[in-house]
Design an enzyme around this catalytic site. Structure first.
Site, short mmCIF file in Angstrom:
data_model
loop_
_atom_site.label_atom_id
_atom_site.label_comp_id
_atom_site.label_asym_id
_atom_site.label_seq_id
_atom_site.Cartn_x
_atom_site.Cartn_y
_atom_site.Cartn_z
N TYR A 115 55.56 -32.51 -36.31
CA TYR A 115 55.64 -31.53 -36.66
C TYR A 115 54.52 -30.44 -36.76
O TYR A 115 54.77 -29.65 -36.08
CB TYR A 115 55.50 -32.16 -38.48
CG TYR A 115 57.38 -32.01 -38.78
CD1 TYR A 115 57.89 -30.53 -39.25
CD2 TYR A 115 57.49 -33.66 -39.26
CE1 TYR A 115 59.18 -31.23 -39.42
CE2 TYR A 115 58.95 -34.03 -39.61
CZ TYR A 115 59.92 -32.67 -39.52
OH TYR A 115 61.03 -32.43 -40.19
N GLU A 157 62.63 -37.02 -45.13
CA GLU A 157 62.47 -37.83 -44.04
C GLU A 157 62.06 -39.33 -44.58
O GLU A 157 62.62 -39.79 -44.15
CB GLU A 157 62.12 -37.10 -42.92
CG GLU A 157 63.17 -36.09 -42.02
CD GLU A 157 62.64 -35.41 -41.17
OE1 GLU A 157 61.66 -36.01 -40.38
OE2 GLU A 157 63.50 -34.08 -41.29
C1 HEM Z 1 59.64 -26.99 -40.05
C2 HEM Z 1 60.08 -27.79 -39.14
C3 HEM Z 1 61.54 -28.33 -38.02
C4 HEM Z 1 62.93 -27.28 -38.33
C5 HEM Z 1 62.84 -26.50 -38.94
C6 HEM Z 1 63.82 -28.05 -37.53
C7 HEM Z 1 65.28 -26.92 -38.02
C8 HEM Z 1 65.81 -28.45 -37.67
C9 HEM Z 1 67.55 -27.45 -37.49
C10 HEM Z 1 68.51 -26.31 -37.97
C11 HEM Z 1 68.12 -28.35 -36.57
C12 HEM Z 1 69.71 -28.61 -36.41
C13 HEM Z 1 70.82 -29.17 -37.54
C14 HEM Z 1 72.17 -28.85 -37.09
O1 HEM Z 1 72.65 -27.62 -37.50
O2 HEM Z 1 72.87 -30.35 -37.44
C15 HEM Z 1 67.00 -29.60 -35.39
C16 HEM Z 1 68.17 -30.41 -35.29
C17 HEM Z 1 67.18 -31.02 -34.42
N1 HEM Z 1 65.09 -30.88 -34.48
FE1 HEM Z 1 64.12 -29.90 -35.75
N2 HEM Z 1 63.77 -28.60 -37.07
C18 HEM Z 1 61.85 -28.90 -36.90
C19 HEM Z 1 61.48 -30.28 -36.74
C20 HEM Z 1 61.39 -30.81 -35.58
C21 HEM Z 1 60.49 -31.43 -34.91
C22 HEM Z 1 59.56 -32.08 -35.79
C23 HEM Z 1 61.26 -32.24 -34.29
C24 HEM Z 1 61.06 -33.88 -32.70
C25 HEM Z 1 59.94 -33.09 -32.15
C26 HEM Z 1 62.62 -31.62 -33.97
C27 HEM Z 1 63.48 -32.41 -33.07
C28 HEM Z 1 65.03 -31.77 -33.37
C29 HEM Z 1 65.96 -32.16 -32.82
C30 HEM Z 1 65.56 -33.10 -31.35
C31 HEM Z 1 67.18 -31.47 -33.18
C32 HEM Z 1 68.61 -32.09 -32.78
C33 HEM Z 1 68.83 -31.36 -31.56
C34 HEM Z 1 70.43 -31.24 -30.90
O3 HEM Z 1 70.82 -31.43 -31.65
O4 HEM Z 1 69.50 -31.54 -29.24
N3 HEM Z 1 62.50 -31.06 -34.85
N4 HEM Z 1 66.50 -28.92 -36.75
#
Ligand code: HEM
Ligand SMILES: Cc1cc2nc3c(=O)[nH]c(=O)nc-3n(C[C@H](O)[C@H](O)[C@H](O)COP(=O)(O)OP(=O)(O)OC[C@H]3O[C@@H](n4cnc5c(N)ncnc54)[C@H](O)[C@@H]3O)c2cc1C
Length: 393
Positions: A115, A157
């Site tokens: 994060y 988480e």
């Molecule tokens: C405040 C911080 C964060 C927010 C607001 C956020 C938001 C999101 C959202 C909205 C999704 C899509 C979920 C869906 O529609 O199914 C998602 C997926 C994902 N997030 Fe985050 N996220 C955050 C932090 C992180 C961090 C720290 C990581 C790792 C480095 C990360 C990695 C991912 C990955 C790999 C996906 C799936 C993407 C894919 O389908 O390839 N996120 N996140």
């Protein structure tokens, strides 16, 4: 910032509460109308920036969701940022979305330290795109808000990681499983059986959840696949459809008994409600339905499935063998069906009594849920095989 729910993931230990009344909430709310039209530009700047600054973060992301048009992951993050900024007074509206994000993150193995990477790169992108509009006060407000959101997600988480590790046969992180069997269930679909290399089992999870595969292969990023067997077995099964040009599905279709893959414990929010259920699927959207039929056949009253033809229909035999009523529509012979006609012709008797569970390509989900809503269905649950939050609410 004293009295606010969180300032930094590392600095604060106060519990997640609503943001109303915090100075940063007021700043974010006031500047949300200026940021919202620029949010895609911010997100488009953010991902390449983060990938170039942090190979560790890049290793999580499926390139298809970044670079294939439309870039669904970017749309999902943009929607999440706007929804957060506009609901900052009452985050209870975001509970469902945060649950979806947290379950996906857990399958991927996202940790609190990641994060900080997201926060730093996102703030740089906001500054870069918004330019002079980001005064020190505005920058500080958005920074605090992103950290508070991160804290909420980290806490959610941590809870999910602990729950899944504490279940029978549960584990934390990525564990090696061996391919113990492969079974072709349709033209393009193979069901794979994975057994834990450490011999642990049986494995519990909630029917409808997905496992996340981490291939031991250079350049591979994780993918989610719905678990197709019932809980409580000493194995997990999933059924990938072969996708043209698809990195992971192609590798899975080439797998043989004895091959080893990394697997995260099942996560995911799609589940039966405990009330009578109607299952509606198209194509490989049959996978959660197979799990529901195996796990809780008594709850399933009717199964509707659409496919190209009989040979392309995954788990047809299992659907036919259930005691539920069925309606199968094959488009090669019958053309593309109208959702309203399917509801009128096959689902009407179940509208009052049943909850509806839908899985399939986005147009199928959109058309069927609209037709069901119009016909008066009271509860409709969707399983999306991609970034679920890519569509604005
Ligand atoms: C405040 C911080 C964060 C927010 C607001 C956020 C938001 C999101 C959202 C909205 C999704 C899509 C979920 C869906 O529609 O199914 C998602 C997926 C994902 N997030 Fe985050 N996220 C955050 C932090 C992180 C961090 C720290 C990581 C790792 C480095 C990360 C990695 C991912 C990955 C790999 C996906 C799936 C993407 C894919 O389908 O390839 N996120 N996140
Ligand atoms: C909760 C959930 C459950 C799921 N359950 C199932 C399931 O039960 N069964 C199932 O089959 N799938 C399921 N999926 C989908 C699955 O996770 C994968 O997305 C799917 O298998 C495709 O992965 P792939 O690696 O084969 O294809 P990818 O490598 O992700 O490629 C997908 C497409 O994008 C194209 N592409 C790739 N990279 C680029 C690029 N850089 N630019 C342009 N185009 C590109 C490819 O050519 C291909 O057409 C599920 C997804 C989710 C989120």
């Amino acid at each position: 910032m004293s009295g606010c729910p969180s300032t930094a993931i590392v600095k604060s230990t106060s519990p997640a509460v609503t943001m109303s009344g915090c100075p940063f909430a007021a700043i974010v709310k006031a500047t949300a109308p200026a940021v919202a039209p620029k949010v895609r530009e911010i997100v488009d700047d953010f991902y390449p920036r983060m990938f170039s600054n942090s190979p560790e973060a890049k290793a999580f992301f499926n390139p298809a969701n970044q670079f294939k048009e439309p870039p669904l992951q970017r749309m999902a993050l943009a929607n999440a940022v706007v929804a957060y900024a506009t609901s900052i007074d009452d985050l209870s509206k975001l509970t469902g979305a945060l649950e979806i994000i947290a379950h996906k993150h857990c399958g991927l193995g996202v940790k609190p330290r990641h994060y900080s990477i997201v926060h730093q790169n996102l703030m740089e992108s906001i500054g870069h795109v918004m330019g002079d509009a980001v005064t020190p006060e505005v920058g500080e407000g958005w920074s605090e808000a992103v950290l508070a959101l991160a804290k909420n997600l980290c806490e959610l988480e941590a809870k999910l990681y602990a729950e899944s590790a504490g279940r029978r046969g549960g584990w934390k992180g990525v564990k090696d499983f061996r391919v113990a069997g492969t079974r072709r269930v349709a033209t393009d679909c193979v069901e794979l059986t994975f057994k834990p290399v450490d011999g642990a089992g049986p494995i519990d999870f909630t029917p409808g959840q997905f496992l996340t595969l981490h291939l031991h292969k250079q350049g591979s990023t994780p993918r989610h696949y719905t678990v197709t067997n019932a809980p409580g077995k000493d194995y997990l099964q999933c059924c990938p459809k072969l996708v043209e040009g698809g990195f992971v599905s192609s590798a899975l279709h080439g797998m043989k008994e004895g091959d080893v893959v990394g697997v995260s414990a099942p996560f995911g929010t799609f589940k039966l409600s405990g009330r009578p259920a109607v299952l509606c699927s198209a194509g490989v959207g049959a996978t959660p339905m197979k799990c529901f039929l195996d796990s809780a056949p008594e709850q399933v009253k009717f199964v509707l499935h659409i496919d190209r033809d009989e040979a392309a229909h995954p788990f047809r035999k299992e659907m036919e063998a259930s005691s539920a009523g069925t309606h199968f529509h094959y488009t090669d012979a019958g053309g593309r069906p109208e959702a309203a006609a399917l509801v009128e012709g096959a689902l009407k008797p179940y509208l009052a009594e049943c909850d509806f569970f839908l899985c399939g390509p986005p147009p199928f989900l959109a058309d069927m849920s609209a037709a069901l809503k119009a016909a008066g269905a009271r509860s409709i649950h969707l399983d999306v095989f991609g970034p679920a939050l890519a569509q604005p609410n």
